[in-house]
Design a protein around this motif. Structure first.
Motif, mmCIF file in Angstrom:
data_model
loop_
_atom_site.group_PDB
_atom_site.id
_atom_site.type_symbol
_atom_site.label_atom_id
_atom_site.label_comp_id
_atom_site.label_asym_id
_atom_site.label_seq_id
_atom_site.Cartn_x
_atom_site.Cartn_y
_atom_site.Cartn_z
ATOM 1 N N ALA A 228 36.226 34.292 43.580
ATOM 2 C CA ALA A 228 34.838 34.765 43.074
ATOM 3 C C ALA A 228 34.090 33.421 42.554
ATOM 4 O O ALA A 228 32.694 33.422 42.447
ATOM 5 N N GLN B 73 29.817 38.660 42.529
ATOM 6 C CA GLN B 73 30.973 38.095 42.274
ATOM 7 C C GLN B 73 30.951 37.799 40.700
ATOM 8 O O GLN B 73 32.234 37.729 40.207
ATOM 9 N N SER C 263 35.777 39.601 46.514
ATOM 10 C CA SER C 263 35.206 40.325 45.056
ATOM 11 C C SER C 263 34.767 41.689 45.727
ATOM 12 O O SER C 263 35.017 42.564 44.642
#
Length: 630
Positions: free
Chosen positions: A418, A384, A61
């Motif tokens: 994520a 994230q 991420s």
């Protein structure tokens, strides 16, 4: 006119990024291994492997975020773009806490490594380790305030040293002390260690993987952030995780549990402890050499970690200051050091206070590691979630790197790493609050303090809490910090008059003083103080014109004459000596006709000046004979 403004430059290539990333992350083992082993005992390699896998998941991420938003700020930048300025600031404020903890731990452990290596136990005992730690922080800050360390050169040398240390320990340990039976002896999951101990150890293990935010803050200095940064980051993390697990296996073979000496006797210098145990199986000379090598290297690497953490803190403060989340002074970089002096002074004071305050805590290392887990896990979760939200709200945002394994969500594609990573980091964050009193009380208190600071800054700016403040790519003239001293290298004729007129008008707007200096070029065959009546007369005439022009507009003009072998270096040194805020120079069209934009003198000043430079460009009809300076 052209201006030279202080700012971050894209100088980092792929090799430099890998080295810096590896050095940032790998230095954590010097202070994390002991405290993790204290609680995870024989499961330390497993805990390091699992948290390393999670760290790699989070890095996916970060790689996408930095490639899409290649500017300093890391998670704070992602969250600000995805949500709002308040959420971005609170993320950045939590990261400030992590930088402070890394600085405090690195500075605190450095004297212990040195003491163990050199046989000087005094500096590793209270209160002298605290005094030494504060001294390290202050010295590093003082150096950082006056000069910019060669980050990109040291970013290659020190990680190489770190890699050599760890490889040597793993190689020798595999031959001398490794024992599979020793590793599993007396291990009983749920009993030794207990489930509570393992849950307690998982948040602490995040301390072993510091540096991701500092690396993300380099996005604004990477030549190709969307390509080189992800590759370098993944390569560095893979190398670090592999070596961490190998080092932990060797360390626990050297000091088996359940109550391993890594977390007691060698808590403050675990790698020296491993070197000492390995050395006990070697000839005495090699034993001493290994201890000195590991201990001195560890101290140097930890001091470098203090330096880079300070730089990371400053870069984050710069980003928040640029976007109206901290006072504007934090968003201005010093011309020579490229850091915010206010940020360096602030982090020095607060980090020193952290070192002193935690010296009164019984389990100081665990206490600091617990607080670190609160900040880093919250920031990782927010980063994230921000990447997920940006996929939904800005699906067309250019993303040179996209996290893999995407799933459809309406019209958007959501990265599965994520989703899994944010759930995992949030769950561990909850575990941290449940098992660690330091995280439970100090963490929220720190966030509350940050909110008060943010409200104060926004009220002083007249902005609402949720207002989005955009940092311009280039400062408009009205946004440039006010000048106090303007330096003008004088010459006779039209060009000299125009340069002086520009400087005087600028001084009138800023309430500044003009320093008019005439540089007399002395040929090499003559002494520097040789009589040169004609040139002295021209200097006096030019400076008199400057004084008269200043009088006309009510601007104070200070005049001086210099003799030099080279005009450019003389101007630069005079600007340094007088603390000039800006230099005004003239540029002739004749250099453009020769395929050069500026003369050698102007080019030299632009490259070396310690301050901003204004270039007054002249039209074609200006006679070249007027250009005495060029």
């Amino acid at each position: 006119m052209a201006r030279k403004l202080p700012g971050l430059r894209r100088n980092l290539d792929a090799r430099s990024l890998f080295s810096v990333a590896y050095g940032e992350i790998a230095s954590s083992i010097y202070f994390a291994l002991g405290v993790i082993a204290l609680h995870a005992e024989g499961f330390t390699p497993v805990i390091l492997l699992l948290t390393g896998a999670l760290f790699l998941l989070v890095a996916l991420s970060y790689a996408e975020g930095t490639s899409a938003l290649p500017e300093t700020g890391g998670a704070a930048t992602f969250v600000r773009r995805a949500l709002n300025d308040l959420a971005g600031f609170m993320t950045g404020w939590a990261l400030f806490l992590d930088y402070l903890i890394v600085i405090a731990l690195s500075a605190l452990f450095a004297p212990h490594y040195l003491a163990a290596a050199l046989g000087m136990p005094g500096i590793g005992k209270r209160p002298w380790d605290i005094v030494a730690a504060v001294g390290v922080i202050v010295v590093v800050a003082a150096v950082r305030l006056v000069r910019r360390p060669s980050l990109y050169a040291l970013g290659i040398v020190l990680p190489a040293l770190d890699l050599i240390v760890q490889v040597v320990l793993v190689a020798l340990g595999a031959v001398v002390v490794f024992s599979g039976h020793t590793l599993t002896h007396d291990l009983s999951l749920g009993h030794s260690p207990s489930w509570h101990q393992l849950l307690f150890a998982v948040p602490l293990a995040m301390l072993a993987y510091t540096g991701l935010e500092t690396v993300a803050n380099l996005a604004e200095e990477a030549r190709r952030p969307g390509v080189d940064l992800p590759r370098s980051l993944f390569g560095a993390i893979g190398t670090v995780v592999t070596l961490y697990v190998a080092v932990a296996v060797v360390a626990l073979s050297a000091f088996p549990g359940p109550r391993t000496a890594l977390g007691t006797t060698w808590l403050h210098s675990p790698l020296v402890g491993v070197a000492s145990e390995i050395g006990s199986h070697l000839p005495h000379t090699l034993e001493q050499a290994l201890k000195v090598f590991v201990g001195v290297s560890g101290a140097v690497i930890l001091m470098a970690a203090v330096t880079t953490a300070m730089s990371g803190f400053s870069r984050l403060a710069y980003s928040l200051g640029e976007h109206g989340q901290l006072p504007a002074s934090f968003g201005r970089l010093h011309r020579r050091t490229l850091v915010s002096p206010q940020a360096i002074v602030s982090v020095t004071i607060v980090a020193s206070c952290v070192v002193v305050a935690t010296s009164y805590v019984k389990h100081d290392v665990t206490f600091l590691a617990s607080i670190f887990s609160f900040g880093v896990l919250g920031a990782f979760t927010a980063a994230q979630l921000a990447v997920i939200r940006l996929r939904i709200t800005e699906p067309n945002l250019p993303r040179p790197y996209r996290a893999p394994f995407n799933i459809k969500f309406g019209r958007a594609e959501i990265p599965l790493p994520a989703i899994i990573g944010s759930v995992a980091t949030f769950a561990i964050w909850i575990v941290s609050l449940w098992t660690h009193p330091a995280a439970r009380y100090v963490g929220p208190g720190w966030l509350l303090l940050g909110f008060v600071v943010y409200v104060g800054v926004r009220r002083a700016r007249g902005e609402s809490l949720m207002a989005r403040v955009i940092a311009p790519d280039e400062l408009a003239p009205s946004d440039v910090p006010r000048f106090r001293r303007i330096l003008v290298p004088m010459k006779l004729g039209i060009i000299g008059e125009e340069m002086m007129a520009t400087a005087v008008k600028l001084a009138a707007e800023h309430g500044a003083i003009v320093e008019a200096v005439y540089v007399t070029l002395v040929p090499l065959e003559l002494p520097i103080d040789a009589p040169m009546p004609e040139k002295d007369e021209r200097a006096a005439e030019a400076l008199e014109e400057a004084r008269l022009l200043g009088d006309d507009l009510g601007v104070k003009v200070i005049t001086s004459t210099l003799r030099a072998r080279a005009i450019g270096s003389s101007i630069v040194h005079h600007a340094e000596d007088t603390n000039a805020d800006v230099i005004v120079l003239g540029s002739s069209p004749r250099w453009r006709r020769q395929s050069r934009f500026f003369s050698p003198t102007v080019d030299y000043v632009l490259r070396r000046a310690p301050c901003e430079v204004l270039i007054v460009a002249f039209p074609q009809q200006v006679m070249d004979a007027e250009l005495a300076l060029e």
